[in-house]
Design a protein around this motif. Structure first.
Motif, mmCIF file in Angstrom:
data_model
loop_
_atom_site.group_PDB
_atom_site.id
_atom_site.type_symbol
_atom_site.label_atom_id
_atom_site.label_comp_id
_atom_site.label_asym_id
_atom_site.label_seq_id
_atom_site.Cartn_x
_atom_site.Cartn_y
_atom_site.Cartn_z
ATOM 1 N N LYS A 91 0.805 -1.224 0.000
ATOM 2 C CA LYS A 91 0.000 0.000 0.000
ATOM 3 C C LYS A 91 0.837 1.272 0.000
ATOM 4 C CE LYS A 91 -4.476 -1.142 1.957
ATOM 5 N NZ LYS A 91 -5.398 -0.854 3.070
ATOM 6 N N SER A 92 1.840 1.353 0.869
ATOM 7 C CA SER A 92 2.624 2.597 0.942
ATOM 8 C C SER A 92 3.387 2.848 -0.347
ATOM 9 C CB SER A 92 3.569 2.585 2.144
ATOM 10 O OG SER A 92 2.813 2.759 3.331
ATOM 11 N N ALA A 93 3.843 1.795 -1.018
ATOM 12 C CA ALA A 93 4.537 1.968 -2.303
ATOM 13 C C ALA A 93 3.561 2.469 -3.368
ATOM 14 C CB ALA A 93 5.186 0.664 -2.751
ATOM 15 N N LEU A 94 2.376 1.893 -3.395
ATOM 16 C CA LEU A 94 1.370 2.331 -4.373
ATOM 17 C C LEU A 94 0.915 3.758 -4.092
ATOM 18 C CD1 LEU A 94 -0.724 -0.952 -4.609
ATOM 19 C CD2 LEU A 94 0.937 -0.096 -6.275
ATOM 20 N N PHE A 95 0.681 4.078 -2.817
ATOM 21 C CA PHE A 95 0.300 5.442 -2.462
ATOM 22 C C PHE A 95 1.434 6.419 -2.784
ATOM 23 C CE2 PHE A 95 -2.893 3.826 0.876
ATOM 24 C CZ PHE A 95 -3.963 4.007 0.019
ATOM 25 N N ALA A 96 2.672 6.006 -2.548
ATOM 26 C CA ALA A 96 3.805 6.889 -2.845
ATOM 27 C C ALA A 96 3.810 7.259 -4.323
ATOM 28 C CB ALA A 96 5.125 6.216 -2.456
ATOM 29 N N LYS A 97 3.654 6.279 -5.184
ATOM 30 C CA LYS A 97 3.628 6.570 -6.626
ATOM 31 C C LYS A 97 2.505 7.556 -6.961
ATOM 32 C CE LYS A 97 5.697 2.707 -8.964
ATOM 33 N NZ LYS A 97 5.523 1.733 -10.007
ATOM 34 N N GLU A 98 1.335 7.296 -6.404
ATOM 35 C CA GLU A 98 0.170 8.140 -6.701
ATOM 36 C C GLU A 98 0.320 9.537 -6.095
ATOM 37 O OE1 GLU A 98 -4.552 8.423 -5.494
ATOM 38 O OE2 GLU A 98 -3.542 6.494 -5.275
ATOM 39 N N TRP A 99 0.591 9.611 -4.805
ATOM 40 C CA TRP A 99 0.602 10.893 -4.109
ATOM 41 C C TRP A 99 1.775 11.767 -4.513
ATOM 42 C CZ3 TRP A 99 -0.502 8.735 1.479
ATOM 43 C CH2 TRP A 99 -1.807 8.257 1.519
ATOM 44 N N LEU A 100 2.952 11.177 -4.663
ATOM 45 C CA LEU A 100 4.120 11.977 -5.048
ATOM 46 C C LEU A 100 3.978 12.517 -6.459
ATOM 47 C CD1 LEU A 100 6.793 9.717 -3.393
ATOM 48 C CD2 LEU A 100 6.393 12.122 -2.810
ATOM 49 N N SER A 101 3.339 11.764 -7.339
ATOM 50 C CA SER A 101 3.162 12.239 -8.718
ATOM 51 C C SER A 101 2.177 13.398 -8.799
ATOM 52 C CB SER A 101 2.719 11.090 -9.635
ATOM 53 O OG SER A 101 1.430 10.652 -9.291
ATOM 54 N N LYS A 102 1.367 13.592 -7.750
ATOM 55 C CA LYS A 102 0.403 14.694 -7.733
ATOM 56 C C LYS A 102 0.983 15.972 -7.118
ATOM 57 C CE LYS A 102 -3.704 11.781 -7.623
ATOM 58 N NZ LYS A 102 -4.859 11.339 -6.840
ATOM 59 N N LEU A 103 2.141 15.850 -6.466
ATOM 60 C CA LEU A 103 2.758 17.038 -5.879
ATOM 61 C C LEU A 103 3.420 17.881 -6.964
ATOM 62 C CD1 LEU A 103 4.558 15.559 -2.723
ATOM 63 C CD2 LEU A 103 2.404 16.831 -2.782
ATOM 64 N N LYS A 104 3.596 19.162 -6.680
ATOM 65 C CA LYS A 104 4.332 20.029 -7.602
ATOM 66 C C LYS A 104 5.753 19.497 -7.722
ATOM 67 C CE LYS A 104 1.744 24.138 -6.308
ATOM 68 N NZ LYS A 104 1.810 25.420 -5.588
ATOM 69 N N PRO A 105 6.311 19.505 -8.928
ATOM 70 C CA PRO A 105 7.672 18.978 -9.117
ATOM 71 C C PRO A 105 8.718 19.622 -8.209
ATOM 72 C CG PRO A 105 6.627 19.318 -11.241
ATOM 73 C CD PRO A 105 5.696 19.895 -10.202
ATOM 74 N N ASP A 106 8.581 20.914 -7.911
ATOM 75 C CA ASP A 106 9.585 21.542 -7.043
ATOM 76 C C ASP A 106 9.506 21.013 -5.609
ATOM 77 O OD1 ASP A 106 7.105 23.146 -6.931
ATOM 78 O OD2 ASP A 106 8.242 24.470 -5.604
ATOM 79 N N ILE A 107 8.315 20.635 -5.148
ATOM 80 C CA ILE A 107 8.169 20.045 -3.807
ATOM 81 C C ILE A 107 8.837 18.671 -3.789
ATOM 82 C CG2 ILE A 107 6.514 19.123 -2.110
ATOM 83 C CD1 ILE A 107 6.603 22.176 -2.132
ATOM 84 N N VAL A 108 8.613 17.875 -4.832
ATOM 85 C CA VAL A 108 9.236 16.551 -4.924
ATOM 86 C C VAL A 108 10.756 16.704 -4.949
ATOM 87 C CG1 VAL A 108 9.502 14.483 -6.356
ATOM 88 C CG2 VAL A 108 7.238 15.500 -6.048
ATOM 89 N N GLU A 109 11.250 17.655 -5.726
ATOM 90 C CA GLU A 109 12.693 17.874 -5.813
ATOM 91 C C GLU A 109 13.277 18.283 -4.467
ATOM 92 O OE1 GLU A 109 16.484 17.986 -6.899
ATOM 93 O OE2 GLU A 109 14.879 17.182 -8.164
ATOM 94 N N GLN A 110 12.574 19.141 -3.746
ATOM 95 C CA GLN A 110 13.061 19.572 -2.435
ATOM 96 C C GLN A 110 13.011 18.421 -1.425
ATOM 97 O OE1 GLN A 110 11.771 23.677 -1.242
ATOM 98 N NE2 GLN A 110 10.777 23.605 -3.246
ATOM 99 N N LEU A 111 11.971 17.600 -1.491
ATOM 100 C CA LEU A 111 11.914 16.419 -0.632
ATOM 101 C C LEU A 111 13.067 15.477 -0.956
ATOM 102 C CD1 LEU A 111 8.095 15.601 -0.605
ATOM 103 C CD2 LEU A 111 9.484 16.273 1.370
ATOM 104 N N TYR A 112 13.328 15.300 -2.252
ATOM 105 C CA TYR A 112 14.433 14.434 -2.665
ATOM 106 C C TYR A 112 15.749 14.949 -2.077
ATOM 107 C CZ TYR A 112 17.825 11.859 -5.349
ATOM 108 O OH TYR A 112 18.884 11.059 -5.699
ATOM 109 N N ARG A 113 15.957 16.250 -2.097
ATOM 110 C CA ARG A 113 17.187 16.824 -1.541
ATOM 111 C C ARG A 113 17.314 16.530 -0.047
ATOM 112 N NH1 ARG A 113 16.417 22.391 -3.539
ATOM 113 N NH2 ARG A 113 15.989 21.910 -5.690
ATOM 114 N N ILE A 114 16.182 16.594 0.675
ATOM 115 C CA ILE A 114 16.200 16.309 2.111
ATOM 116 C C ILE A 114 16.646 14.863 2.363
ATOM 117 C CG2 ILE A 114 14.743 16.015 4.173
ATOM 118 C CD1 ILE A 114 13.044 18.400 3.064
ATOM 119 N N PHE A 115 16.169 13.951 1.522
ATOM 120 C CA PHE A 115 16.435 12.522 1.715
ATOM 121 C C PHE A 115 17.504 11.985 0.764
ATOM 122 C CE2 PHE A 115 12.266 13.337 3.449
ATOM 123 C CZ PHE A 115 12.346 12.695 4.677
#
Length: 195
Positions: free
Chosen positions: A145-169
């Motif tokens: 479930k968390s993997a499927l939700f991650a694909k769905e929810w992260l793809s709905k975020l603004k790309p700059d938010i995803v990029e900033q999250l990626y930088r954090i992790f």
């Protein structure tokens, strides 16, 4: 714990840790600790209230409680970006908890492979058990479930938010060699482990 034992004890001890794909872990932490999901959420209710207050501009915590409001995944993601992560270990990079001075790990086990690797790791200490959090052997981690939700929810975020999250992790992704949520084998590590 370090104060109780000499450094030589830590050098001789068998040690292992279990890690998880940062994206799946991010979603799982949200679902388990902050969401309104009936089977899980609510463990960190005070933090959830704080996120809702800040992200929605609600002054009083009692208002959030009275209206039974929970942060959305987007609000949670934006909150993490705003504060460059969190001091709470559920919402912060894993490498920080793995960097214990003078401790080496004999095994760093990806949660996605912890079922098949349980016997090998626990056999080293003559234990007959399964690693905590092991996936069911018949369940493909890519369908959790968390993997499927991650694909769905992260793809709905603004790309700059995803990029900033990626930088954090980013250190987790790099050190632990994990795939991005857009990869076909997400959430598996980018190396092959026989299962």
């Amino acid at each position: 714990m370090r104060n109780k034992y000499e450094d030589s004890t830590f050098r001789r001890a068998f040690s292992f840790t279990v890690v998880r794909n940062p994206w799946s872990r991010l979603v799982s932490g949200y679902r388990d600790k902050l969401s309104d999901e009936e089977t899980q959420g609510g463990d960190k209710r005070a933090l959830g209230i704080k996120i809702v207050q800040e992200m929605r501009g609600i002054e009083r915590a009692r208002t959030v409680e009275r209206l039974n409001l929970y942060p959305t995944f987007q609000e949670y993601a934006e909150y993490l970006v705003k504060y460059n992560g969190s001091e709470n270990p559920h919402f912060s990079p894993q490498f920080g908890t793995l960097c214990i001075p003078k401790v080496r790990y004999d095994f760093i086990v990806p949660l996605e492979y912890s079922g098949p690797l349980s016997s090998e790791v626990l056999g080293k200490v003559s234990a007959n058990a399964s690693l905590l959090g092991s996936y069911d052997k018949s369940s493909d981690p890519r369908l959790q479930k968390s993997a499927l939700f991650a694909k769905e929810w992260l793809s709905k975020l603004k790309p700059d938010i995803v990029e900033q999250l990626y930088r954090i992790f980013k250190t987790d992704f790099t050190l632990l060699n994990y795939s991005n949520f857009t990869h076909s084998d997400f959430p598996l590590p980018l190396y092959n482990v026989k299962t």
